[in-house]
Design a protein around this motif. Structure first.
Motif, PDB file in Angstrom:
ATOM      1  N   ALA A 112      -6.430   1.887  19.298  1.00 12.89           N
ATOM      2  CA  ALA A 112      -7.237   3.022  18.858  1.00 12.89           C
ATOM      3  C   ALA A 112      -6.394   4.075  18.149  1.00 12.89           C
ATOM      4  O   ALA A 112      -6.812   4.653  17.141  1.00 12.89           O
ATOM      5  CB  ALA A 112      -7.955   3.639  20.061  1.00 12.89           C
ATOM      6  N   VAL A 113      -5.185   4.302  18.628  1.00 15.95           N
ATOM      7  CA  VAL A 113      -4.310   5.321  18.045  1.00 15.95           C
ATOM      8  C   VAL A 113      -3.765   4.894  16.679  1.00 15.95           C
ATOM      9  O   VAL A 113      -3.708   5.683  15.734  1.00 15.95           O
ATOM     10  CB  VAL A 113      -3.133   5.632  19.007  1.00 15.95           C
ATOM     11  N   GLY A 114      -3.386   3.622  16.551  1.00 11.56           N
ATOM     12  CA  GLY A 114      -2.658   3.200  15.358  1.00 11.56           C
ATOM     13  C   GLY A 114      -3.432   2.430  14.314  1.00 11.56           C
ATOM     14  O   GLY A 114      -2.868   2.058  13.283  1.00 11.56           O
ATOM     15  N   TYR A 115      -4.735   2.203  14.508  1.00 16.63           N
ATOM     16  CA  TYR A 115      -5.459   1.288  13.623  1.00 16.63           C
ATOM     17  C   TYR A 115      -5.525   1.723  12.152  1.00 16.63           C
ATOM     18  O   TYR A 115      -5.339   0.885  11.264  1.00 16.63           O
ATOM     19  CB  TYR A 115      -6.869   1.034  14.157  1.00 16.63           C
ATOM     20  N   PRO A 116      -5.797   2.983  11.830  1.00 18.93           N
ATOM     21  CA  PRO A 116      -5.872   3.358  10.408  1.00 18.93           C
ATOM     22  C   PRO A 116      -4.591   3.035   9.626  1.00 18.93           C
ATOM     23  O   PRO A 116      -4.655   2.479   8.522  1.00 18.93           O
ATOM     24  CB  PRO A 116      -6.124   4.865  10.462  1.00 18.93           C
ATOM     25  N   LEU A 117      -3.443   3.349  10.191  1.00 17.90           N
ATOM     26  CA  LEU A 117      -2.184   3.040   9.506  1.00 17.90           C
ATOM     27  C   LEU A 117      -1.921   1.544   9.459  1.00 17.90           C
ATOM     28  O   LEU A 117      -1.291   1.045   8.531  1.00 17.90           O
ATOM     29  CB  LEU A 117      -1.011   3.757  10.191  1.00 17.90           C
ATOM     30  N   ASP A 118      -2.423   0.812  10.454  1.00 21.29           N
ATOM     31  CA  ASP A 118      -2.283  -0.641  10.441  1.00 21.29           C
ATOM     32  C   ASP A 118      -3.055  -1.242   9.269  1.00 21.29           C
ATOM     33  O   ASP A 118      -2.588  -2.168   8.602  1.00 21.29           O
ATOM     34  CB  ASP A 118      -2.789  -1.231  11.761  1.00 21.29           C
ATOM     35  N   THR A 119      -4.242  -0.715   8.987  1.00 22.96           N
ATOM     36  CA  THR A 119      -5.036  -1.179   7.848  1.00 22.96           C
ATOM     37  C   THR A 119      -4.296  -0.956   6.545  1.00 22.96           C
ATOM     38  O   THR A 119      -4.224  -1.842   5.684  1.00 22.96           O
ATOM     39  CB  THR A 119      -6.402  -0.454   7.808  1.00 22.96           C
ATOM     40  N   VAL A 120      -3.727   0.225   6.375  1.00 24.33           N
ATOM     41  CA  VAL A 120      -2.961   0.533   5.157  1.00 24.33           C
ATOM     42  C   VAL A 120      -1.759  -0.398   5.036  1.00 24.33           C
ATOM     43  O   VAL A 120      -1.477  -0.938   3.960  1.00 24.33           O
ATOM     44  CB  VAL A 120      -2.492   2.010   5.171  1.00 24.33           C
ATOM     45  N   LYS A 121      -1.085  -0.640   6.140  1.00 24.72           N
ATOM     46  CA  LYS A 121       0.086  -1.521   6.148  1.00 24.72           C
ATOM     47  C   LYS A 121      -0.263  -2.936   5.718  1.00 24.72           C
ATOM     48  O   LYS A 121       0.407  -3.549   4.889  1.00 24.72           O
ATOM     49  CB  LYS A 121       0.710  -1.511   7.549  1.00 24.72           C
ATOM     50  N   VAL A 122      -1.350  -3.485   6.272  1.00 21.91           N
ATOM     51  CA  VAL A 122      -1.775  -4.847   5.938  1.00 21.91           C
ATOM     52  C   VAL A 122      -2.112  -4.958   4.454  1.00 21.91           C
ATOM     53  O   VAL A 122      -1.742  -5.921   3.780  1.00 21.91           O
ATOM     54  CB  VAL A 122      -2.981  -5.268   6.808  1.00 21.91           C
ATOM     55  N   ARG A 123      -2.796  -3.965   3.920  1.00 27.00           N
ATOM     56  CA  ARG A 123      -3.176  -4.009   2.505  1.00 27.00           C
ATOM     57  C   ARG A 123      -1.963  -3.944   1.585  1.00 27.00           C
ATOM     58  O   ARG A 123      -1.913  -4.644   0.570  1.00 27.00           O
ATOM     59  CB  ARG A 123      -4.160  -2.871   2.197  1.00 27.00           C
ATOM     60  N   ILE A 124      -1.002  -3.124   1.941  1.00 23.21           N
ATOM     61  CA  ILE A 124       0.212  -3.024   1.119  1.00 23.21           C
ATOM     62  C   ILE A 124       0.994  -4.337   1.154  1.00 23.21           C
ATOM     63  O   ILE A 124       1.554  -4.777   0.146  1.00 23.21           O
ATOM     64  CB  ILE A 124       1.093  -1.852   1.610  1.00 23.21           C
ATOM     65  N   GLN A 125       1.021  -4.987   2.315  1.00 21.25           N
ATOM     66  CA  GLN A 125       1.763  -6.241   2.450  1.00 21.25           C
ATOM     67  C   GLN A 125       1.119  -7.399   1.699  1.00 21.25           C
ATOM     68  O   GLN A 125       1.803  -8.321   1.265  1.00 21.25           O
ATOM     69  CB  GLN A 125       1.885  -6.610   3.935  1.00 21.25           C
ATOM     70  N   THR A 126      -0.199  -7.375   1.557  1.00 23.14           N
ATOM     71  CA  THR A 126      -0.905  -8.549   1.037  1.00 23.14           C
ATOM     72  C   THR A 126      -1.508  -8.376  -0.352  1.00 23.14           C
ATOM     73  O   THR A 126      -1.844  -9.362  -0.998  1.00 23.14           O
ATOM     74  CB  THR A 126      -2.040  -8.955   1.996  1.00 23.14           C
ATOM     75  N   GLN A 127      -1.659  -7.141  -0.840  1.00 23.66           N
ATOM     76  CA  GLN A 127      -2.330  -6.908  -2.119  1.00 23.66           C
ATOM     77  C   GLN A 127      -1.445  -6.108  -3.062  1.00 23.66           C
ATOM     78  O   GLN A 127      -1.112  -4.955  -2.794  1.00 23.66           O
ATOM     79  CB  GLN A 127      -3.664  -6.179  -1.874  1.00 23.66           C
ATOM     80  N   ARG A 128      -1.110  -6.712  -4.171  1.00 22.65           N
ATOM     81  CA  ARG A 128      -0.166  -6.100  -5.104  1.00 22.65           C
ATOM     82  C   ARG A 128      -0.739  -4.920  -5.879  1.00 22.65           C
ATOM     83  O   ARG A 128       0.003  -4.182  -6.520  1.00 22.65           O
ATOM     84  CB  ARG A 128       0.342  -7.160  -6.087  1.00 22.65           C
ATOM     85  N   LYS A 129      -2.051  -4.757  -5.852  1.00 18.75           N
ATOM     86  CA  LYS A 129      -2.651  -3.652  -6.612  1.00 18.75           C
ATOM     87  C   LYS A 129      -2.290  -2.287  -6.035  1.00 18.75           C
ATOM     88  O   LYS A 129      -2.430  -1.271  -6.707  1.00 18.75           O
ATOM     89  CB  LYS A 129      -4.168  -3.806  -6.670  1.00 18.75           C
ATOM     90  N   TYR A 130      -1.814  -2.272  -4.782  1.00 16.93           N
ATOM     91  CA  TYR A 130      -1.399  -1.009  -4.177  1.00 16.93           C
ATOM     92  C   TYR A 130       0.089  -0.803  -4.414  1.00 16.93           C
ATOM     93  O   TYR A 130       0.917  -1.607  -4.000  1.00 16.93           O
ATOM     94  CB  TYR A 130      -1.700  -1.007  -2.679  1.00 16.93           C
ATOM     95  N   THR A 131       0.425   0.292  -5.098  1.00 16.88           N
ATOM     96  CA  THR A 131       1.819   0.544  -5.463  1.00 16.88           C
ATOM     97  C   THR A 131       2.541   1.475  -4.494  1.00 16.88           C
ATOM     98  O   THR A 131       3.758   1.572  -4.520  1.00 16.88           O
ATOM     99  CB  THR A 131       1.891   1.155  -6.879  1.00 16.88           C
ATOM    100  N   SER A 132       1.790   2.168  -3.649  1.00 14.67           N
ATOM    101  CA  SER A 132       2.413   3.070  -2.682  1.00 14.67           C
ATOM    102  C   SER A 132       1.445   3.316  -1.526  1.00 14.67           C
ATOM    103  O   SER A 132       0.246   2.997  -1.615  1.00 14.67           O
ATOM    104  CB  SER A 132       2.771   4.411  -3.332  1.00 14.67           C
TER     105      SER A 132
END
Length: 292
Positions: free
Chosen positions: A18-38
């Motif tokens: 519950a505490v860390g889920y939002p940042l986990d979502t951002v982390k997964v997207r950055i790791q797997t999708q190249r369209k995110y540059t930062s």
């Protein structure tokens, strides 16, 4: 068996999600999708196209399953530690060696993979669905309508083994990471607990929990990247033939730095998450062991 550790681990794990889920979502997207540059570009894009709910996609299943997997991790760790202590010294009351702690943490991390893997692939795939939120001008429909639909769709399209995509990378992530995690936590608690005091104070628990989480993710992030890429490889065109091919292709196309994508986010998320996990764990263990 130390049943209190299974129960306390379950409570701590759910709170940590519950505490860390939002940042986990951002982390997964950055790791797997190249369209995110930062990191900030990913956050802004998610807010703009999906709203705040975009950061919580797929959370319902992890809250439930991480409770189970954390129960397995902490319960396996404590009971392995007891067995190793008894084998080494012939007594349950003797001190645990650093090697005992490391090996018990390793066993706990690997043990939870069978429980964690299906839920983790569902979480990652839902997090990587970037369809707009309701009310947006776009009317594109997502492939997965929710956690249960995602689970059933993967099983139908890719077979039951599809739910275990990336399980080898998950084991290689969580085994060493949890070994480091528990060892760091115990060392910090040992350093900061005054002589003659049996249990560390709450400030020490919070600090040790946060720092141990950061150390664990520093070790685990390379395999976390590979795991996430293997898990989303099936939502569209297949890019990887397997575990080794994913590593070599990622290295060839993006260089060595690819293995530490999301490290900063992992560490940023790990501190508050693992403060919460260990605080809840120690509190529940204390209550269960002192209650009549």
């Amino acid at each position: 068996m130390h049943l209190a550790d299974f129960i306390a681990g379950s409570v701590g794990g759910a709170l940590g999600v519950a505490v860390g889920y939002p940042l986990d979502t951002v982390k997964v997207r950055i790791q797997t999708q190249r369209k995110y540059t930062s990191v900030w570009q990913c956050i802004r894009s998610t807010c703009k196209t999906e709203g705040v709910n975009g950061f919580y996609k797929g959370m319902s299943m992890p809250v439930t399953t991480v409770s189970v997997s954390s129960s397995v991790v902490f319960g396996t760790y404590r009971n392995c530690l007891q067995c190793l202590r008894q084998l080494r010294s012939g007594s349950l009351d003797g001190p645990s060696s650093k090697l005992d702690i490391f090996l018990s943490g390793l066993a706990g991390g690997v043990a939870q993979v069978s429980v964690m893997s299906p839920a983790d692939i569902v979480k990652v795939r839902l997090q990587c669905q970037t369809e707009p939120y309701q009310g947006s001008a776009s009317h594109s429909k997502p492939k997965y309508r929710g956690p249960v639909h995602c689970l059933l769709t993967i099983a139908r399209e890719e077979g039951v083994l599809g739910l275990y995509k990336g399980a080898n990378a998950l084991a290689l992530r969580d085994g060493p990471a949890f070994a480091t995690y528990f060892l760091t936590y115990n060392i910090i608690c040992e350093w900061l607990t005054p002589a003659g005091q049996k249990q560390p104070g709450w400030t020490v628990v919070l600090l040790a929990g946060g720092l141990s989480g950061m150390c664990g993710w520093t070790i685990g992030t390379p395999m976390d990247v590979i795991k996430a890429r293997l898990q989303v490889d099936g939502m569209g065109k297949r890019r990887y033939k397997g575990f080794v091919h994913c590593i070599t292709e990622s290295l060839r196309k993006e260089g060595p730095g690819v293995f530490y994508k999301g490290l900063g986010l992992n560490c940023m998320r790990a501190f508050p998450v693992n403060m919460s996990v260990f605080a809840a764990y120690e509190l529940v263990v204390h209550i269960l062991r002192t209650s009549p």
